[in-house]
Design a protein around this motif. Sequence first.
Motif, short mmCIF file in Angstrom:
data_model
loop_
_atom_site.label_atom_id
_atom_site.label_comp_id
_atom_site.label_asym_id
_atom_site.label_seq_id
_atom_site.Cartn_x
_atom_site.Cartn_y
_atom_site.Cartn_z
N MET A 17 0.86 -1.18 0.00
CA MET A 17 0.00 0.00 0.00
C MET A 17 0.90 1.22 0.00
O MET A 17 1.95 1.22 0.63
CB MET A 17 -0.90 0.01 1.24
CG MET A 17 -1.93 -1.09 1.21
SD MET A 17 -3.09 -0.98 2.58
CE MET A 17 -2.07 -1.48 3.95
N GLU A 18 0.47 2.26 -0.72
CA GLU A 18 1.25 3.49 -0.83
C GLU A 18 0.38 4.67 -0.41
O GLU A 18 -0.78 4.76 -0.81
CB GLU A 18 1.72 3.69 -2.27
CG GLU A 18 2.51 4.94 -2.48
CD GLU A 18 2.97 5.09 -3.92
OE1 GLU A 18 3.44 6.19 -4.25
OE2 GLU A 18 2.87 4.13 -4.70
N PHE A 19 0.95 5.55 0.41
CA PHE A 19 0.23 6.74 0.90
C PHE A 19 1.07 7.97 0.58
O PHE A 19 2.28 7.89 0.47
CB PHE A 19 -0.01 6.65 2.41
CG PHE A 19 -0.85 5.49 2.80
CD1 PHE A 19 -2.23 5.61 2.86
CD2 PHE A 19 -0.28 4.27 3.11
CE1 PHE A 19 -3.02 4.53 3.20
CE2 PHE A 19 -1.07 3.18 3.46
CZ PHE A 19 -2.44 3.32 3.51
N GLU A 20 0.39 9.10 0.49
CA GLU A 20 1.10 10.37 0.34
C GLU A 20 1.92 10.60 1.61
O GLU A 20 1.74 9.92 2.61
CB GLU A 20 0.09 11.51 0.16
CG GLU A 20 -0.68 11.43 -1.14
CD GLU A 20 0.22 11.59 -2.36
OE1 GLU A 20 1.17 12.39 -2.31
OE2 GLU A 20 -0.04 10.90 -3.35
N GLY A 21 2.80 11.59 1.60
CA GLY A 21 3.64 11.87 2.74
C GLY A 21 2.85 12.21 3.99
O GLY A 21 1.67 12.55 3.94
N ILE A 22 3.52 12.08 5.13
CA ILE A 22 2.91 12.40 6.42
C ILE A 22 3.75 13.45 7.13
O ILE A 22 4.91 13.67 6.80
CB ILE A 22 2.80 11.14 7.32
CG1 ILE A 22 4.19 10.53 7.56
CG2 ILE A 22 1.83 10.14 6.73
CD1 ILE A 22 4.20 9.44 8.58
N ASP A 23 3.17 14.09 8.10
CA ASP A 23 3.86 15.06 8.93
C ASP A 23 4.36 14.31 10.17
O ASP A 23 3.58 13.99 11.05
CB ASP A 23 2.90 16.18 9.32
CG ASP A 23 3.51 17.17 10.28
OD1 ASP A 23 4.71 17.03 10.64
OD2 ASP A 23 2.80 18.10 10.69
N PRO A 24 5.65 13.98 10.25
CA PRO A 24 6.16 13.19 11.37
C PRO A 24 5.93 13.85 12.73
O PRO A 24 5.85 13.17 13.74
CB PRO A 24 7.65 13.05 11.10
CG PRO A 24 7.84 13.44 9.69
CD PRO A 24 6.70 14.33 9.32
N GLY A 25 5.82 15.18 12.76
CA GLY A 25 5.54 15.85 14.02
C GLY A 25 4.19 15.46 14.58
O GLY A 25 3.96 15.54 15.77
N ALA A 26 3.29 15.03 13.73
CA ALA A 26 1.95 14.65 14.15
C ALA A 26 1.84 13.17 14.46
O ALA A 26 0.81 12.71 14.93
CB ALA A 26 0.94 15.01 13.06
N VAL A 27 2.89 12.41 14.18
CA VAL A 27 2.85 10.96 14.38
C VAL A 27 3.75 10.60 15.54
O VAL A 27 4.94 10.86 15.50
CB VAL A 27 3.30 10.22 13.10
CG1 VAL A 27 3.35 8.72 13.35
CG2 VAL A 27 2.38 10.55 11.95
N GLY A 28 3.19 10.02 16.56
CA GLY A 28 3.97 9.57 17.70
C GLY A 28 3.90 8.08 17.89
O GLY A 28 4.79 7.47 18.45
N ASN A 29 2.83 7.47 17.37
CA ASN A 29 2.61 6.04 17.55
C ASN A 29 2.11 5.42 16.26
O ASN A 29 1.25 5.98 15.60
CB ASN A 29 1.56 5.80 18.64
CG ASN A 29 2.03 6.30 19.98
OD1 ASN A 29 2.91 5.71 20.59
ND2 ASN A 29 1.46 7.40 20.44
#
Length: 154
Positions: A17-29
């Motif tokens: 599965m492929e997703f657009e980029g994410i904001d790592p600052g918003a991802v903690g878990n």
Amino acid sequence: MPSADFGYAWYSGDSYMEFEGIDPGAVGNVSVRFRSRAPEGTVLYADPGPAGGDGFFARLFVARGVLQYEFACNQGGRTQRINTTIQVDSGDEHMVHIRQSSSPCGAEVTVSGYGRAQSTFSLDWSGLTVQRTGRVFIGGLPLNYPTPRVSLSA
């Protein structure tokens, strides 16, 4: 802007599965449930994106049947690896939970039924804003995808 969050997805076979980029600052878990009989493979890969390959980077993968997590928190930060020493190529289902911290830079990987492994936390965080990642892949990488960076620290 559509949300990158999703609760559940299922597929089997030789796919990803492929997703657009994410904001790592918003991802903690991040939690991933998978099963595999392959001794090598990618479970999750967050491309460092357009920052010349020096942005946030994460890769959960199987090497010689053992689950590993490799990551870097920011531009100029060193790449760290957590070797869980847990064999995951038996075909059994494994639930993996990753807790990622950017300041200080570090991560913890918990595998259901096996305990957890943790990186050493470093102060590589430069205070710069973490840029959005490039594409995020789950379950594998496209053929001929550029080799992930592996300039590991101690």
